[in-house]
Design an enzyme around this catalytic site. Structure first.
Site, mmCIF file in Angstrom:
data_model
loop_
_atom_site.group_PDB
_atom_site.id
_atom_site.type_symbol
_atom_site.label_atom_id
_atom_site.label_comp_id
_atom_site.label_asym_id
_atom_site.label_seq_id
_atom_site.Cartn_x
_atom_site.Cartn_y
_atom_site.Cartn_z
ATOM 1 N N LYS A 221 -1.784 -3.351 -1.588
ATOM 2 C CA LYS A 221 -0.622 -2.010 -1.453
ATOM 3 C C LYS A 221 0.289 -2.471 -2.534
ATOM 4 O O LYS A 221 0.445 -3.461 -3.195
ATOM 5 C CB LYS A 221 -0.093 -1.940 -0.110
ATOM 6 C CG LYS A 221 -1.029 -1.203 0.924
ATOM 7 C CD LYS A 221 -0.451 -0.907 2.017
ATOM 8 C CE LYS A 221 -1.370 -0.033 3.085
ATOM 9 N NZ LYS A 221 -1.012 0.297 4.499
ATOM 10 N N ARG B 281 -6.170 -4.995 8.327
ATOM 11 C CA ARG B 281 -7.297 -4.151 7.608
ATOM 12 C C ARG B 281 -7.048 -4.301 6.228
ATOM 13 O O ARG B 281 -6.184 -4.043 5.350
ATOM 14 C CB ARG B 281 -6.673 -2.810 7.972
ATOM 15 C CG ARG B 281 -7.192 -1.338 7.520
ATOM 16 C CD ARG B 281 -6.462 -0.204 7.823
ATOM 17 N NE ARG B 281 -7.338 1.129 7.248
ATOM 18 C CZ ARG B 281 -7.164 1.613 6.017
ATOM 19 N NH1 ARG B 281 -6.375 0.934 5.085
ATOM 20 N NH2 ARG B 281 -8.008 2.383 5.572
HETATM 21 C C1 9MG Z 1 -5.371 4.491 6.912
HETATM 22 N N1 9MG Z 1 -4.468 3.441 6.803
HETATM 23 C C2 9MG Z 1 -4.042 3.054 5.461
HETATM 24 N N2 9MG Z 1 -2.964 1.968 5.594
HETATM 25 C C3 9MG Z 1 -3.112 1.572 6.922
HETATM 26 C C4 9MG Z 1 -2.490 0.666 7.628
HETATM 27 O O1 9MG Z 1 -1.419 0.042 7.031
HETATM 28 N N3 9MG Z 1 -2.820 0.646 8.926
HETATM 29 C C5 9MG Z 1 -3.383 1.490 9.527
HETATM 30 N N4 9MG Z 1 -3.538 1.243 10.784
HETATM 31 N N5 9MG Z 1 -4.021 2.389 8.945
HETATM 32 C C6 9MG Z 1 -3.957 2.214 7.329
#
Ligand code: 9MG
Length: 275
Positions: A213, A247
């Site tokens: 990110k 994730r």
């Molecule tokens: C779809 N998506 C993109 N970033 C995310 C994040 O940080 N958490 C979750 N649950 N979904 C995400």
């Protein structure tokens, strides 16, 4: 869902415009093949999404989102044993994805995007991730503000948790996510990671998505495709501070980083207790 803790959720974006991997897996064959790679690398869950929620992104129509994700989930569900998550804010997409083989709904709107979503999830018995987001993807990074970001996000997640339970979703199926990068400045993101234990103390398993990110780029100066080292650091820190699942785009590398961190210990478990 009985997953090892911490678990690793692999990202599978079936979109032309997601950050970092947008367009790479837009064709169904490429998407399924990448899902198989994520599974072989040790993903505990594969998160399939057909609508980008990157800052500045535009919404996608229901028909287009269905067209993108349903064939991929159908095929992937027969190709791998790894459970599949559907990343969507639309109840009709969740319903079709669950029928196609998904068993987890990742709703970044935390049941605020579609009035039918809670009933779809409750009726299916699927797991549900409720994520915090201030604003909408198109404008969320314009000028995010909080009194105290951790308290504000905690209050929000507690309210959404109570709402989901009230709508019939079983408490043991619900995961919470502070939404790193969703209406947050660099300082907001860092404060949420620093004090993640306060969110874990709510008592539900916590998901953290920091992989590749923008805040990692801000700290390292690296472009989207070159943020692995920073992403691994964020994943280890998140798990040490209470995340039950991260994730990520880079499953194999994340598993290795978490194996080393777990070997060193002590780490915080998802419920905030140390071991
Ligand atoms: C779809 N998506 C993109 N970033 C995310 C994040 O940080 N958490 C979750 N649950 N979904 C995400």
């Amino acid at each position: 869902m009985n997953l090892p803790r911490p678990a690793v959720m692999g990202v599978l974006n079936v979109t032309p415009d997601s950050f970092s991997d947008g367009g790479s897996f837009f064709e169904p064959v490429a998407a399924v093949a990448h899902g198989q790679v994520l599974a072989s690398e040790g993903a505990n869950l594969i998160d399939v999404g057909g609508e980008s929620t990157r800052p500045g992104s535009e919404p996608v129509s229901l028909e287009e989102e269905l067209r993108r994700v349903v064939p991929v989930i159908e095929e992937l569900a027969t190709a791998v044993e790894t459970p599949i998550s559907i990343d969507t804010r639309k109840a009709a997409v969740a319903r079709a994805a669950l029928a196609a083989g998904a068993t987890f709904v990742n709703d970044v709107s935390a049941l605020r995007g579609d009035p039918d979503m809670a009933a779809v999830v409750a009726g299916s018995g699927a797991d549900l991730c409720l994520m915090h987001m201030q604003g909408e993807p198109g404008t969320m990074q314009d000028d995010p503000r909080y009194d105290d970001v951790v308290s504000d996000v905690t209050d929000f997640l507690e309210e959404r948790l109570a709402f989901a339970i009230g709508e019939g979703v079983a408490p043991e199926k619900i995961w919470l996510d502070p939404g790193i990068g969703f209406g947050k400045t660099l300082d907001h993101n860092l404060e949420l990671l620093r004090r993640l234990g306060e969110i874990a103390a709510i008592g539900q398993p916590v998901v953290v998505g920091a992989s590749r990110k923008r805040f990692i780029g801000a700290l390292t100066g690296r472009p989207e495709g070159d943020r692995l080292a920073g992403s691994l650091a964020a994943a280890v820190i998140a798990c040490e501070r209470g995340a039950a699942m991260v994730r990520v785009h880079d499953v194999a590398a994340t598993r290795e980083a978490l194996a080393v961190a777990a070997g060193v210990g002590p780490v915080l478990l998802w419920d905030g207790k140390s071991r």
